[in-house]
Design a protein around this motif. Structure first.
Motif, short mmCIF file in Angstrom:
data_model
loop_
_atom_site.label_atom_id
_atom_site.label_comp_id
_atom_site.label_asym_id
_atom_site.label_seq_id
_atom_site.Cartn_x
_atom_site.Cartn_y
_atom_site.Cartn_z
N GLY A 13 33.73 39.91 -4.21
CA GLY A 13 34.64 38.93 -3.42
C GLY A 13 35.89 39.54 -2.90
O GLY A 13 36.73 38.94 -2.33
N GLN A 14 35.83 40.89 -2.95
CA GLN A 14 37.02 41.75 -2.47
C GLN A 14 36.63 42.90 -1.66
O GLN A 14 35.69 43.54 -1.96
N GLY A 15 37.32 43.26 -0.52
CA GLY A 15 36.85 44.56 0.08
C GLY A 15 37.39 44.50 1.50
O GLY A 15 38.29 43.56 2.08
N THR A 20 42.09 43.82 4.70
CA THR A 20 41.36 43.71 3.23
C THR A 20 41.33 42.19 3.28
O THR A 20 41.81 41.26 3.52
N VAL A 21 39.76 41.92 2.51
CA VAL A 21 39.46 40.14 2.39
C VAL A 21 39.73 40.15 0.85
O VAL A 21 39.15 40.95 0.06
N VAL A 49 39.09 32.06 0.37
CA VAL A 49 39.26 33.55 0.95
C VAL A 49 40.24 33.63 1.70
O VAL A 49 40.62 32.71 2.81
N THR A 50 41.03 34.71 1.73
CA THR A 50 41.96 35.20 2.68
C THR A 50 41.69 36.72 3.13
O THR A 50 41.21 37.35 2.38
N GLY A 51 42.64 36.94 4.05
CA GLY A 51 42.52 38.31 4.55
C GLY A 51 43.80 38.54 5.28
O GLY A 51 44.63 37.58 5.86
N ARG A 52 44.26 40.11 5.36
CA ARG A 52 45.33 40.21 6.18
C ARG A 52 45.12 41.89 6.38
O ARG A 52 44.29 42.56 6.01
N GLY A 53 45.74 42.43 7.78
CA GLY A 53 45.64 43.68 7.99
C GLY A 53 46.38 44.13 9.42
O GLY A 53 47.46 43.21 9.45
N THR A 54 46.05 44.92 9.96
CA THR A 54 46.86 45.52 11.20
C THR A 54 45.68 45.50 12.30
O THR A 54 44.39 45.41 12.22
N TYR A 56 40.59 31.02 4.96
CA TYR A 56 39.33 30.20 5.36
C TYR A 56 39.59 28.66 4.45
O TYR A 56 40.04 28.88 3.24
N SER A 57 39.28 27.68 5.37
CA SER A 57 39.41 26.29 4.69
C SER A 57 37.93 26.01 4.17
O SER A 57 37.65 24.95 3.57
#
Length: 165
Positions: A80-82, A104-105, A113-118, A141-142
Motif C-alpha cells: 500500500g506504499q510507493g 509518494t502514495v 490513501v493519500t499522496g504528496r509530491g512535486t 482519496y475519499s
C-alpha cells in the motif's frame, strides 16, 4: 550630463524593460475521479497501477481557475506504499498547461490513501504558452475512485500576457 552618465541611464532603462517576469506564487485545489485503472500484480503485496482521471481545478485569481484537469499516472505499491509519477494537464478555453509530477502514495491502517509530491511545468499552449513553474501537491482519496487535493508553486509567465479569467 556627460555622455558616460547618459549611456549608463539608457543601459539601466533597457535592462529594466528587458528583465524577465518575476516568479509569482499560484495555487489551487482540485477534485477528480479515476476514469480507468489497469492493475498489474508484480508479486506478493506488490501492484503497479496505470490510471487516468479527470476533474476540475479551482484557483481564484489564477489563469487556471475553472480549468478541466486530466491525470495520467503510474503508481507502484508494495504493502500500500510507493512512488507515483505522471502528467497533469490543465485545460482552459484559451490554452493548456502540462506538468510532470512525482511523489509518494501512502495507505494508512484504516485504508485511507493519500499522496504528496512535486511537479514541474513541461509544456503549455495558447495563452499559457511559455509559462514555467514548479511546486508541490497533495491528494486524498475519499473512495476508490474519488479524490481531492491542492497544489501550489511559483510560476513565470511569458512577457506581459496575463489571463483575464
Amino acid at each position: 550630463m556627460s555622455s558616460h552618465a547618459s549611456t549608463a541611464i539608457i543601459v539601466s532603462a533597457a535592462l529594466a524593460l528587458a528583465s524577465p517576469a518575476l516568479a509569482m506564487p499560484m495555487g489551487g485545489s482540485y477534485s477528480g475521479r479515476v476514469d480507468n485503472q489497469v492493475p498489474q500484480m508484480l508479486g506478493p503485496n506488490q501492484v503497479r497501477v496505470q490510471q487516468t482521471a479527470t476533474g476540475l481545478n479551482a484557483g481564484p485569481g489564477t489563469p487556471l481557475d475553472g480549468a478541466k484537469v486530466q491525470w495520467n499516472e503510474i503508481v507502484s505499491l508494495t504493502n500500500g506504499q510507493g512512488p507515483v509519477e505522471g502528467t497533469i494537464t490543465f485545460i482552459t478555453p484559451t490554452g493548456t498547461s502540462s506538468s510532470a509530477y512525482k511523489g509518494t502514495v501512502t495507505t494508512d491502517a484504516q485504508g485511507r490513501v493519500t499522496g504528496r509530491g512535486t511537479f514541474k511545468t513541461s509544456e503549455a499552449t495558447g495563452e499559457l504558452a511559455g509559462i514555467k513553474g514548479s511546486g508541490t501537491f497533495d491528494v486524498a482519496y475519499s473512495s476508490k475512485t474519488d479524490f481531492t487535493g491542492s497544489w501550489k508553486g511559483d510560476f513565470r509567465t511569458p512577457g506581459q500576457k496575463s489571463s483575464r479569467r
